[in-house]
Design a protein around this motif. Structure first.
Motif, PDB file in Angstrom:
ATOM      1  N   SER A   1       1.097  -0.944   0.077  1.00  0.00           N
ATOM      2  CA  SER A   1       0.323   0.033   0.247  1.00  0.00           C
ATOM      3  C   SER A   1       0.711   1.349   0.041  1.00  0.00           C
ATOM      4  O   SER A   1       0.783   2.255  -0.616  1.00  0.00           O
ATOM      5  CB  SER A   1      -1.266   0.183   1.280  1.00  0.00           C
ATOM      6  OG  SER A   1      -1.803  -1.238   1.334  1.00  0.00           O
ATOM      7  N   GLY A   2       2.418   1.391   1.208  1.00  0.00           N
ATOM      8  CA  GLY A   2       3.379   2.047   0.262  1.00  0.00           C
ATOM      9  C   GLY A   2       3.480   2.343  -0.724  1.00  0.00           C
ATOM     10  O   GLY A   2       3.406   3.159  -1.498  1.00  0.00           O
ATOM     11  N   ASN A   3       3.641   1.229  -1.529  1.00  0.00           N
ATOM     12  CA  ASN A   3       4.397   1.072  -2.878  1.00  0.00           C
ATOM     13  C   ASN A   3       5.276   2.038  -3.623  1.00  0.00           C
ATOM     14  O   ASN A   3       4.996   2.628  -4.234  1.00  0.00           O
ATOM     15  CB  ASN A   3       2.582   1.007  -3.474  1.00  0.00           C
ATOM     16  CG  ASN A   3       2.673   0.838  -5.333  1.00  0.00           C
ATOM     17  OD1 ASN A   3       4.324  -0.289  -5.282  1.00  0.00           O
ATOM     18  ND2 ASN A   3       1.720   0.709  -5.694  1.00  0.00           N
ATOM     19  N   VAL A   4       6.060   2.322  -2.590  1.00  0.00           N
ATOM     20  CA  VAL A   4       7.539   3.984  -3.024  1.00  0.00           C
ATOM     21  C   VAL A   4       7.701   3.879  -4.177  1.00  0.00           C
ATOM     22  O   VAL A   4       7.120   4.801  -4.639  1.00  0.00           O
ATOM     23  CB  VAL A   4       7.829   4.154  -1.887  1.00  0.00           C
ATOM     24  CG1 VAL A   4       8.959   5.227  -2.015  1.00  0.00           C
ATOM     25  CG2 VAL A   4       7.210   3.866  -0.391  1.00  0.00           C
TER      26      VAL A   4
ATOM     27  N   GLY B   1      10.230   0.915   1.494  1.00  0.00           N
ATOM     28  CA  GLY B   1       9.991   2.219   1.160  1.00  0.00           C
ATOM     29  C   GLY B   1      11.275   3.056   0.562  1.00  0.00           C
ATOM     30  O   GLY B   1      11.305   3.736   0.102  1.00  0.00           O
ATOM     31  N   PHE B   2      11.890   2.986   2.044  1.00  0.00           N
ATOM     32  CA  PHE B   2      13.032   4.380   1.067  1.00  0.00           C
ATOM     33  C   PHE B   2      13.906   3.559   0.900  1.00  0.00           C
ATOM     34  O   PHE B   2      14.887   4.643  -0.130  1.00  0.00           O
ATOM     35  CB  PHE B   2      13.864   4.877   2.563  1.00  0.00           C
ATOM     36  CG  PHE B   2      14.331   5.526   2.725  1.00  0.00           C
ATOM     37  CD1 PHE B   2      14.262   7.091   2.260  1.00  0.00           C
ATOM     38  CD2 PHE B   2      15.993   5.276   1.982  1.00  0.00           C
ATOM     39  CE1 PHE B   2      15.747   7.777   1.715  1.00  0.00           C
ATOM     40  CE2 PHE B   2      17.146   5.852   2.305  1.00  0.00           C
ATOM     41  CZ  PHE B   2      16.886   7.713   1.998  1.00  0.00           C
ATOM     42  N   ILE B   3      14.441   2.519   0.699  1.00  0.00           N
ATOM     43  CA  ILE B   3      15.366   1.863   0.188  1.00  0.00           C
ATOM     44  C   ILE B   3      15.074   1.633  -1.192  1.00  0.00           C
ATOM     45  O   ILE B   3      15.567   1.834  -2.183  1.00  0.00           O
ATOM     46  CB  ILE B   3      15.487   0.317   1.118  1.00  0.00           C
ATOM     47  CG1 ILE B   3      16.358   0.475   2.565  1.00  0.00           C
ATOM     48  CG2 ILE B   3      16.913  -0.549   0.148  1.00  0.00           C
ATOM     49  CD1 ILE B   3      16.458  -0.376   3.394  1.00  0.00           C
ATOM     50  N   THR B   4      13.926   0.825  -0.716  1.00  0.00           N
ATOM     51  CA  THR B   4      13.758   0.603  -2.783  1.00  0.00           C
ATOM     52  C   THR B   4      13.121   1.860  -3.242  1.00  0.00           C
ATOM     53  O   THR B   4      13.530   1.912  -4.379  1.00  0.00           O
ATOM     54  CB  THR B   4      12.331  -0.525  -2.878  1.00  0.00           C
ATOM     55  OG1 THR B   4      11.299   0.478  -1.895  1.00  0.00           O
ATOM     56  CG2 THR B   4      13.066  -1.584  -2.285  1.00  0.00           C
ATOM     57  N   GLY B   5      12.576   2.665  -3.057  1.00  0.00           N
ATOM     58  CA  GLY B   5      12.310   4.347  -3.208  1.00  0.00           C
ATOM     59  C   GLY B   5      13.422   5.071  -4.137  1.00  0.00           C
ATOM     60  O   GLY B   5      14.053   5.571  -5.008  1.00  0.00           O
ATOM     61  N   PHE B   6      14.274   4.603  -3.548  1.00  0.00           N
ATOM     62  CA  PHE B   6      16.061   5.806  -3.482  1.00  0.00           C
ATOM     63  C   PHE B   6      16.776   5.215  -4.188  1.00  0.00           C
ATOM     64  O   PHE B   6      17.039   5.335  -5.490  1.00  0.00           O
ATOM     65  CB  PHE B   6      16.765   6.206  -1.618  1.00  0.00           C
ATOM     66  CG  PHE B   6      17.433   7.182  -2.595  1.00  0.00           C
ATOM     67  CD1 PHE B   6      17.612   8.610  -2.002  1.00  0.00           C
ATOM     68  CD2 PHE B   6      19.200   6.558  -2.303  1.00  0.00           C
ATOM     69  CE1 PHE B   6      18.569   9.230  -2.398  1.00  0.00           C
ATOM     70  CE2 PHE B   6      20.256   7.698  -2.218  1.00  0.00           C
ATOM     71  CZ  PHE B   6      19.684   8.764  -2.598  1.00  0.00           C
TER      72      PHE B   6
END
Length: 519
Positions: free
Chosen positions: A53-56, A283-288
């Protein structure tokens, strides 16, 4: 009707600030109501719900071409880092309230308790703001999926001209198929959420590898890390940086999503904070890392910004892979987590509305507070969310600018709902509730809550500014109008319904009537 369970509180109604210690024959959960939903979400399933749901990284990709105007690739990266830091503080504040009061009402319940004698009205607004934010999130996610589907077709047909009705058709199909899945397949949702977490992690790894290895030419280090470009029309780069944080906020600004499944999770006081931690770390690791990989794969930024693809990532993937097949493959990897994320949006929005209804805070509360005995879910509340999403789709068909006005207000509405719970908690010196499994002790809690409230207060205003200058009717940011308009509606409804409205009650963690798995 035999198909429904009656939802009647097991507690004598008292003032919101009253701590309930009375004994009842019916075991209850932390909301003060008898347990009606099955606790069928395991710890892994709820972590899957949080991550999907975050699905960053997919959310970042969906708005990347808009975000690039606010500083170019360096702006997007650094804005994402800063907004993630502040949302970590917001998430920590929410996690400790969820641990102390694990109720499906989430911010609605916490605002009702932390605000003391003002709890009824504060909780009312927090609950409605939160519901409106999440039902707009359903529409936003469905529209993104529709745009992805149309972009997949366009990747193989260069002369294809896209129209809004193409997205509308895809929107309606996805919206109602998802609704039916949530309505009639409640038993399989935990498995789907676990699968969604796998798709998030595996998908970003595949995308990073492809974007790193396939492009014949990569962008320079300066293009990715240091070449600041302000094309918004605003003269102040500092303001542009802060305004650009909205794009990151849209992707990471969902720290309350798992809290609304508190009555469907074993040991929610412990598992909800853990799930929130998993959501923000992954979320942060995958997004960045995703942002870095796609920026290095760009060889011609002008072509991407002028692309006719409805989903911005399609043009970036086309440059990265150099083929329609590669573009399609990466788009499929991006659309699958979005489908699971939409399930999570439905779960969240419907649970918020259901908890409002069981406290007589909605129209036709007797209908929407019911839990289906057959399907083991708030059937009518889920159906209502699909109907509202359909109405928003019709608005999209008539005017994309009007539709965007609704979905752009998601961040503002969700943020002020968080503020309605965290600020009273801070002003009451964090004394209205007993600590749960996760609790920030000593001055740490005051500092984290204080910075979170200050961030929300400042950036809710900034996020209402136009995205670029000069501004026109079609490019105006209508978040303030939508937020103000819906707040007026909620206020008028409060004056009409306040006598019948009951409001959540605080149940002490050591109360004898609590069910064994309620905390």
């Amino acid at each position: 009707m035999a198909d429904y369970l009656d939802d009647k509180t097991a507690l004598e109604r008292k003032d919101p600030e009253t701590t309930t210690h009375a004994v009842t024959d019916i075991p209850i959960n932390a909301s003060g109501h008898k347990q009606e939903l099955d606790r069928n979400f395991s710890f892994l399933a709820i972590c899957g719900l949080a991550v999907t749901s975050g699905n960053v990284w997919v959310a970042l990709g969906g708005s990347v071409t808009v975000a690039i105007y606010n500083g170019g690739p360096p702006g997007v990266l650094y804005e994402f880092i800063v907004v993630s830091f502040f949302y970590w503080l917001v998430a920590a504040s929410i996690a400790e309230l969820a641990s102390a009061m694990p109720s499906s009402g989430g911010v609605y319940h916490w605002a009702s308790i932390t605000a003391g004698k003002y709890g009824r009205v504060c909780g009312w607004f927090a609950g409605w703001w939160n519901f409106l934010a999440w039902v707009f999130a359903i529409a936003a996610t469905t529209e993104i999926i529709g745009a992805q589907a149309v972009s997949m077709y366009a990747a193989f047909h260069p002369t294809f001209v896209t129209h809004r009705w193409h997205v509308f058709v895809a929107y309606m199909i996805v919206n109602w198929l998802t609704c039916f899945c949530v309505l009639f397949a409640n038993w399989i949702l935990p498995l789907l959420e676990q699968g969604g977490a796998f798709l998030i992690v595996a998908g970003v790894l595949i995308t990073i590898i492809v974007c790193a290895s396939m492009p014949p030419v990569h962008a320079t280090n300066a293009f990715v890390w240091s070449e600041w470009t302000n094309t918004t029309g605003y003269s102040s780069n500092g303001f542009v940086f802060m305004l650009g944080m909205l794009n990151g906020a849209f992707s990471v600004g969902t720290p309350d999503v798992v809290t609304h499944l508190a009555e469907e999770i074993p040991k929610p006081s412990k598992n909800i904070p853990k799930a929130i931690l998993a959501q923000f770390v992954i979320g942060f690791i995958t997004g960045f890392t995703f942002l870095i990989s796609i920026f290095y794969s760009i060889s011609d930024l002008t072509t991407i910004l002028n692309s006719t693809f409805l989903f911005p990532l399609a043009s970036i993937y086309q440059q990265a892979t150099g083929s329609a097949g590669g573009t399609l493959g990466l788009l499929i990897i991006a659309i699958l987590p979005n489908l699971i994320a939409l399930l999570g949006c439905y779960l969240t929005a419907s649970r918020v509305f259901w908890t409002l209804a069981r406290d007589n805070a909605t129209p036709f509360a007797g209908i929407f507070s019911r839990v289906s005995h057959k399907h083991r879910n708030p059937f009518n509340a889920i159906l209502l969310c699909a109907i509202i999403s359909t109405i928003l789709a019709c608005i999209y068909l008539g005017s994309q600018a009007a539709f965007n006005a609704f979905i752009d207000s998601f961040v503002v509405l969700s943020s002020i709902s968080y503020l309605a719970a965290i600020l009273p908690h801070l002003l009451s010196r964090r004394s209205e509730v007993a600590p749960g499994w996760f609790w920030m002790r000593g001055p740490i809690g005051f500092i984290v809550n204080g910075i979170a409230c200050l961030y929300i207060t400042v950036f809710v205003v900034i996020f209402c500014f136009p995205f670029s200058m000069p501004v026109s009717a079609s490019t105006m940011n209508y978040s303030s109008l939508l937020t103000g308009g819906t707040t007026v509606f909620v206020a008028l409804f409060w004056f009409w319904r306040q006598r019948e409205y009951e409001g959540p009650k605080y149940v002490a963690p050591d109360a004898e009537m609590l069910a064994a798995d309620a905390i």
